[in-house]
Structure formats: C-alpha cells, structure tokens
Design a protein around this motif. Structure first.
Motif: not given
Lengths: 306, 438
Positions: A168-192
């Motif tokens: 989990y720690i490995y995946s989390l630390m290396s797992g940041y990525q751009p928000v996918p294009a089809d990610f629901p708009e209303d679920r995006v949390q700008e400050s996070l």
C-alpha cells in the motif's frame, strides 16, 4: 414443556427474521468513482522478505534498501511525519554502526525535550541514540493547523495499520497521477490530490517523490518507484523490527515441533499396537493391556519416586 | 470416579504410600488422567480437542501473566506499552503474538469441540452438566476475549468496545444506566480500560475453576464415543494412560505446528489493521468488526432490521444472547435416545446444514452491513433458530434411527455394520449397564 416453549420461541424469532428478510431494501446509490480505485501491488521483483516462492518463510531485510529508505524518510517524510515508537538506537538494526547512529541522532533537525540542569526550566537538546525520534508537532492540533486540517499520521506502524501495508505504501507513494478524463466532475476535490490507491481517491498529502529527488549513497538510481519501494521497506521494518528474529526462531521451532510430532506419532502407534491387534481377538479381550513396561512411567506411579 | 474394572492406584514405594495416606494427590492424578481412568477405546481424533482447549487456556494464562508485567492499563500509555512489549521487552513480540493468536486458536479448538459434542450427542444424559459447564466456559471465554481485545487500545479495541457495550442500551428503562455502570462513565475511557484489564486478568482463573468442575462431572459417566453407546464392560475401554496420553501428545504436536505457523510467519493474519492505529474517539473506522470468532453472533445481531413490537436493536440483542443460551436446553430439546448422528439419518443431514449455516453466518458477520450480506445473514439466522428450536425437537421425535451396536467393543469389531437391536431399546443413555464406582 421445554420443547413447547422452545418451538414457540423459535417461531417468534423466525417470524421476525422473515419479516426482516422480506422487507424491501433501499436502493444503495452506486458510487460513480468505484471503477477508479486501484489495488495495492508490490514493486517489480517483490520484497526481500517474500523469500523463495513468496511464502514469506525465509526472506529477511535488505539493509542496503532499508538505509536507502531511511534516507528518503529523513530527507522527505520526516518534515511532516513522526516515528514516535522508534528510537535512534534501533537504527543499528539496519546496519548503521554505533558511531553513525550517534551522529544521526545528534544531527537530527529536531531536538528532544530536556530539563535545564541549572534552572530546572524546560529546554531542548540534541538527541542521543537512546531517544525516540522527536515528534514533528507537539500535538494533533498543531499538526492539523500546519497541514490544511489533515494531520500527517505517525509512520512507525503504518505498514501494519493498513491492509497489505508495504504494498500500500509503495503503491500510494508512486501512484499519484493526473485525474482521468472521464472522472465525474462533481467528485473532484480541488484542495486535495488524486491518488487511485487512497481509500477516498483524494488525499491531502501532495505528491512527494520525483525522479532524482534524493541522492543515494550506494549509487542506486533514485527513480520515484525506487524511492517509494525503499521507503515502504523501511517502514515495514519500523513496524516489524523483530521480523528476522521471529522468522529465525520460527524455523527452529517448526523443526523441533516436526521432530516432536513425528516421534509422538510413532510412540502413539506403538502404544496402540496391541489395541489395534486385539480387534481380531473377539469381544471380551481387554486389548492386551500392554504390561510391557509402558505403565512404569505412569504419572501416578512416577510421582512418589520424587 | 471410574469403572469398577479400572486399575486402582497402588503406591509402589514407602514414600509414595506415606504421601498417599496423607495427601492423595498422586492418586487423584492416577484416577483422572493416569492408568486409573478408563476411556472408550473407539474415540476418534475429535476427542483430542478437550485436552487441546486445556492446553490453549494454559498458554493464554502463562503468556498473559508475563504480558501483564509489561503492560500499562491507562489510556495515555496503553497503546505505547504494547509497542514497548513488541520492541523493547526481550521476546515480548513472541509473547504478544502467542497471546493474540493463542486466543484465536483457543476459539478454533473450542468450536471444533462444540461441533463434536453436537455431532455425537455428547450433551445428552448423563452428560448434561458437562455440556452446560462447557457453555459457561464458552461464555466466560467470550467475555474474556472481548475485554482482552480492548486492552491494546487500538481503533478496533475502542470502537468494538463502544458498539458492544452500547448493545445494553437497547434494554428498556434501565439500559442507559447499565451501560454507564459497565463503562464506569458515559463513554469508553480510562475507567473502562482499567476495569476490563482487571476482569481480563480474573476471568481466566474462573474459567480454570469451571474447567475443573467440568472435568469432574465428565469423569462420573466417562467420555462419550462415536457410537454414542454407553460403556458396558471392560472390553469397551482402555486406560487413559498410556493410550490417550500418547494420542493426545501427537494431537498436541499437530496443534502446536499450526499455531506456530501463524505466530512466526503470519502473526497478524487474524487481526485487523485498524488496531495498529491508536484509539481515537473522534475518528470512527469505516467498518467496525469484532474479532473473527464473534462473527456468527455479530451476524445474528445485525440480522434484525425491522421493528416489530420491540425495536430492531433490542430484537438483535435478545437473539444474539438467545443463540447461545438456547444451547443450555439442548439436552431437553433433543428427544432422541440415540446420541450419535451416525445412527440418525435425518438429523445428520440437518446438523450438516447447521454447520454450514454457522460458517455462512461467520462470513456475513465479518462483511460490511450491506446487501447481499444482510439478507443472507437473515436467512442463515432463520435456519439457526429453526434448527435448534423447531427442527430438532420435532425431528428427534419422529425420525427412525438406524440399529445401534450392542456395545462399543462390538462396533469396533464389526466396523460400521452392526446387528444390534433397534435404537432406543437397548441403549437409553442413563441405563448403561455397569455403574461407575465411587
């Protein structure tokens, strides 16, 4: 009487449960972000403690890797995260010498609480090997205040406090990525920050690792994956510092127990040989009753020798 | 406390005789687990689990006493003191992992032991008290394990304690007062932790005491056996020592191997990761689950989702306690004179369904309270209560059992084919021919 009361009570329980089972269910709203979650996975090549066949029986720690992970922790994580259950002296367990540990403690950016011997006033002084790693924030309120209301958790036990910890720690630390294009708009949390390995997909911690961030002393190339794996391994060690001791003892214990159990099986079969044989003797035979010295070590008889 | 043909204790030395006349402890040992205790010779490996439960209790008490020397029962330091045990105490990690996994294995052993009793009718006359004392031990074990899980003061400790103690608030009128009394305050806090530690230390010794009563009551009629036919004569039995000391030693070895694999190679497999996070009253875990051995009962608790005269929560609490308490009445709910399921073709199938049913309940109890688990647990709970309270009393009266062997010795000789008299005529439990001597 017991049966009548029982049947009545049973009928009541069954009736209430049937009502509950037949009750209509509210539609559970489908989580539109469900498909974006990713499962934690091991780095390529697995972990040193997986051992042969990945059974986890033999593999120990790779001190080189733990020291690299410690460097990542010191230069990156320790700015915000504490390691409250680990002492500097424990670092000798990952291959640092006593002198090196002394220097690491002394040069640690934070000092430990102390009492001025002359005035009795509270003060701080450089850490010594016997000290725990100093806390970054005096309390949770301070930690929240400094970090946009998300307190950075203590990392001592992180590898055991999450399911599939090191992965989990490995995946989390290396797992940041751009928000996918089809990610629901209303679920995006700008400050996070978007991270598919985090339970809510949105994590307060900004991406920390980038290629070449740390310069490893052993010349290993500091890719993001490499650093993530190294720090995950280091945190696996901080959570389970006695793992090698445990596995070593376990192998010894198992060898002993296998031997003990095999011998006791042979003894059991031998003791019972006459009972099994007497099956053909017909009813009434007392199974031989083995008076070939076996009784000599009966507990009741042995006791009065003592 | 054995059959008339049991070999009496005979001290072989002058010192032994002198001692025996003054304090006959060697005689007690000889008569209870030595050559003086006669045991049916056909009992199978399922009869190992009583001894294993005793060993598990001893492991828990021994490791627990040493852990208590290093543990500090205060909310400020409890979690840290457990980490102190894991990191700084010599072999502390071993003690703690033995104790944590030992608790799980204690329950595994006891569940198999209870299933054995259900399958072979060990709860029936003349062993009703053996069964009931066993249930008392089981209830004490559950209380002890529940309070023990609170001591490390992790997130699941805290929230598990909060959820379970809050169950009592479902009791009308006095519920809230009872909860406050149990917790020593209005929420799980230092007073709760202190009293749980005290009781967690006390109860294992109560368990040990009840165990002595249980073994005592068992040794009056002697052990049941896979045929369920009572002992009729010397051909049916062999002495405990050396035959069963040898067999139990082998069984113990197998048990310890499996336990050691968990302790040394997967020590946290049966625990919950959240319990490595220190208790925090302001942060509720996503899914609060008790330890795995409570899952079947947790599933029954949560299966009641509809208010019917009483609130759903109260139904759940009543049903959860009833699911265990009803087993005290098993000797009278089951009217069949035949003990062993081997000779009960109908009840055998129902009992198999029950065993699967309890596994299904366990699976649902560990899952989040969502569909489809809730409905599955409701159906499984229906079967659980129907089995003990409706099916068992009716089927046990109506089924035709298979013919029983005339004696254990005959069953051993002829294997499964037996030409004995029809059930219920020859063997009616209490009427076993030779009465045990005093």
């Amino acid at each position: 009487m017991v049966r009548i009361v029982g049947i009545l009570a049973g009928a009541v329980f069954v009736f209430v449960l049937v009502l509950a089972a037949l009750a209509p269910r509210e539609d559970v709203p489908v989580d539109p972000t469900e498909e974006f979650h990713a499962h934690a996975h091991a780095p390529e090549g697995g972990w040193s403690w997986d051992g042969p066949l990945g059974l986890g029986v033999f593999g120990g720690y790779d001190n080189q890797q733990l020291q690299r992970g410690f460097k990542v922790f010191r230069e990156v994580c320790s700015a915000c995260h504490s390691l409250r259950y680990v002492s500097f002296r424990n670092l000798e367990g990952i291959g640092f010498s006593e002198a090196e540990v002394k220097v690491i403690a002394e040069e640690w950016p934070l000092e430990v609480a102390a009492t001025n011997p002359d005035t009795g006033e509270a003060t701080t002084e450089p850490a010594i090997p016997a000290d725990r790693f100093p806390l970054v924030y005096p309390n949770e309120i301070a930690a929240r205040a400094a970090n946009n209301n998300a307190a950075p958790p203590d990392l001592s036990l992180m590898a055991k406090a999450r399911a599939d910890g090191a992965n989990y720690i490995y995946s989390l630390m290396s797992g940041y990525q751009p928000v996918p294009a089809d990610f629901p708009e209303d679920r995006v949390q700008e400050s996070l920050h978007y991270n598919p390995y985090f339970h809510s997909l949105w994590i307060a911690m900004p991406p920390q690792l980038s290629d070449g961030l740390v310069t490893y002393d052993d010349g290993t190339e500091a890719t993001t994956e490499q650093m993530a794996a190294d720090v995950a391994a280091f945190l696996h060690w901080t959570a389970e510092p006695k793992m090698v001791e445990r596995k070593t003892a376990g192998i010894g214990v198992l060898i002993f127990l296998l031997l003990f159990t095999s011998l006791s099986y042979v003894a059991y079969k031998r003791v019972w040989a006459d009972v099994k044989a007497s099956k053909v003797g017909g009813p009434g035979t007392r199974g031989g009753r083995a008076d070939k010295g076996i009784h000599a070590d009966a507990p009741g008889e042995g006791d009065h020798e003592a | 406390m054995s059959f008339t043909w049991a070999k009496p204790y005979e001290p072989k030395t002058g010192v032994g005789k002198w001692f025996d006349e003054r304090l006959p402890v060697p005689r007690l040992v000889w008569n209870s687990l030595g050559g003086g205790y006669e045991v049916p010779k056909n009992i199978n490996y399922f009869w190992n689990f009583g001894v294993l439960a005793g060993v598990a209790l001893v492991i828990q008490i021994a490791t627990g006493i040493v852990l208590a020397m290093h543990y500090a029962a205060h909310t400020d330091v409890a979690f840290a003191s457990v980490e102190h045990i894991m990191r700084d105490v010599n072999w502390g990690w071993l003690l703690r992992y033995m104790h944590a996994n030992g608790a799980s294995f204690f329950f595994i052993v006891v569940y198999i032991h209870i299933a054995r009793g259900l399958w072979y009718g060990s709860y029936k006359a003349p062993r009703e008290l053996v069964w009931m004392l066993g249930l008392v031990i089981f209830l004490l074990m559950m209380a002890t394990a529940f309070m023990g899980y609170v001591l490390p003061w992790g997130q699941m400790s805290f929230w598990g304690a909060t959820v379970i103690t809050n169950l009592f608030s479902a009791i009308p009128v006095v519920g809230d007062t009872i909860v406050t009394f149990l917790l020593g305050g209005f929420a799980v806090d230092n007073a709760t932790l202190n009293r749980f530690f005290s009781l967690h230390f006390l109860l294992p010794f109560v368990i040990a005491g009840v165990t002595i009563l249980k073994i005592w009551s068992l040794h009056i009629p002697g052990s049941n056996n896979p045929t369920g036919v009572e002992v009729k004569g010397p051909a049916d039995t062999i002495p405990f020592h050396p035959y069963f000391t040898a067999k139990d030693t082998f069984g113990l070895g197998v048990f310890l191997i499996i336990l050691a694999i968990f302790i040394f190679f997967m020590p946290n497999a049966l625990g919950h990761p959240d319990n490595y996070i220190e208790a925090n009253a302001l942060s509720t875990p996503a899914h609060i689950v008790p330890e795995w051995y409570f899952w079947p009962f947790y599933a029954i608790l949560r299966a009641f989702t509809v208010d019917f005269i009483l609130p759903a929560k109260l139904w759940g609490v009543i049903a959860m306690f009833a699911s265990i308490l009803l087993m005290f009445f098993l000797p009278w709910l089951d009217r069949s004179p035949v003990k062993s399921m081997k000779y009960r073709p109908t009840m055998k199938l129902w009992t198999l369904v029950l065993l699967v049913d309890v596994l299904v309940l366990a699976w649902c109890g560990g899952a989040p309270a969502e569909e489809p688990y809730v409905r599955i647990s409701q159906i499984a709970s229906i079967y659980y209560f129907a089995h003990f309270l409706i099916i068992l009393p009716i089927v046990s009266k109506s089924e035709t059992p298979l013919p029983l062997p005339n004696s254990i010795a005959e069953a051993v000789l002829k294997g499964k084919e037996s030409t004995g008299a029809p059930a219920g005529i020859k063997d009616t439990g209490t009427a076993a021919a030779p009465q045990p001597a005093e």
